[in-house]
Design an enzyme around this catalytic site. Structure first.
Site, PDB file in Angstrom:
ATOM      1  N   LEU A  71     -21.965 -11.481  -4.255  1.00  0.00           N
ATOM      2  CA  LEU A  71     -21.848 -11.799  -2.838  1.00  0.00           C
ATOM      3  C   LEU A  71     -23.135 -12.491  -2.419  1.00  0.00           C
ATOM      4  O   LEU A  71     -24.221 -12.106  -2.865  1.00  0.00           O
ATOM      5  CB  LEU A  71     -21.637 -10.535  -1.994  1.00  0.00           C
ATOM      6  CG  LEU A  71     -20.296  -9.799  -2.154  1.00  0.00           C
ATOM      7  CD1 LEU A  71     -20.288  -8.531  -1.314  1.00  0.00           C
ATOM      8  CD2 LEU A  71     -19.132 -10.698  -1.766  1.00  0.00           C
ATOM      9  N   ASP A  72     -23.030 -13.498  -1.541  1.00  0.00           N
ATOM     10  CA  ASP A  72     -24.211 -14.197  -1.057  1.00  0.00           C
ATOM     11  C   ASP A  72     -25.131 -13.235  -0.326  1.00  0.00           C
ATOM     12  O   ASP A  72     -24.707 -12.162   0.132  1.00  0.00           O
ATOM     13  CB  ASP A  72     -23.812 -15.315  -0.078  1.00  0.00           C
ATOM     14  CG  ASP A  72     -22.918 -16.348  -0.727  1.00  0.00           C
ATOM     15  OD1 ASP A  72     -22.971 -16.481  -1.963  1.00  0.00           O
ATOM     16  OD2 ASP A  72     -22.177 -17.021   0.004  1.00  0.00           O
ATOM     17  N   ALA A  73     -26.384 -13.634  -0.174  1.00  0.00           N
ATOM     18  CA  ALA A  73     -27.366 -12.784   0.498  1.00  0.00           C
ATOM     19  C   ALA A  73     -26.908 -12.382   1.896  1.00  0.00           C
ATOM     20  O   ALA A  73     -27.095 -11.236   2.314  1.00  0.00           O
ATOM     21  CB  ALA A  73     -28.713 -13.506   0.567  1.00  0.00           C
TER      22      ALA A  73
END
Length: 199
Positions: free
Chosen positions: A56-58
């Site tokens: 998952l992206d930051a």
């Protein structure tokens, strides 16, 4: 080729990922999701390492799976297995009911995704949109392309301002977990994840 250590005691974890954390094991600028775990969980006695199942992206929150079982993570991330991933999305711009129908139809049909960072122009094979409000919706995808959900809405001339994964396959995010908290999966949850996604 050297085989990865076989894990005698596999670990399966659900985390409610907190925004601002990264899925890398090392980061100079941000906290990593691995900081939540003890050294005993990070590496098994046989040397099997805990790793995220996909990423998952930051700035993305929600359901993140971690395991030291390579077969488990390979099954869930292999494109041909069509494992559904459902996200709650909040958009920058409001979408009228009429345009919602267009968004839904275009996303379901498939879109040309704009190039972004390391990803070239790609095509999505289709996504299912369920609307809540003019700026809020759920979207379900199966491919897992780089920044896929964000790029779908860029292709529709809008922008994602909040993104949270709420389901992977049959597994729904445990809402009792606060951001950053985690728990082990039950045997039944692990078993169900090896079955086709729910409708």
């Amino acid at each position: 080729m050297r085989r990865k250590p076989r894990c005698k005691n596999p670990v399966y974890i659900m985390m409610n990922k907190k925004a601002g954390t990264v899925c890398s094991s090392v980061s100079d600028r941000r906290h990593t999701v691995y900081e939540a775990f003890s050294s005993e969980l990070l590496v098994s006695p046989e040397g099997a390492k805990l790793h995220t199942v996909g990423r998952l992206d930051a700035d993305t929150e929600g359901l993140l799976l971690l395991t030291n079982d390579g077969q488990f993570s390979n099954f869930l991330t292999r494109p041909e297995n069509q494992i559904e991933k459902k996200y709650f999305v909040r958009l920058r711009d409001s979408v009228t009911p009429e345009n919602q129908k267009q968004y839904t139809a275009q996303a379901q049909q498939g879109l040309e995704l704009p190039a972004e960072k390391k990803a070239p122009v790609q095509y999505s094979s289709g996504a299912l949109i369920e609307w809540n409000r003019e700026k809020e919706l759920f979207i379900t995808v199966t491919e897992g392309k780089f920044h896929e959900v964000k790029r779908i809405f860029l292709a529709l001339n809008n922008e994602v301002v909040f993104l949270k994964r709420v389901r992977t396959g049959s597994l729904v995010l445990d809402e009792t977990l606060l951001p950053g908290q985690w728990r082990h999966l039950t045997e039944e949850e692990v078993k169900l994840l090896f079955q086709p996604s729910v409708p």
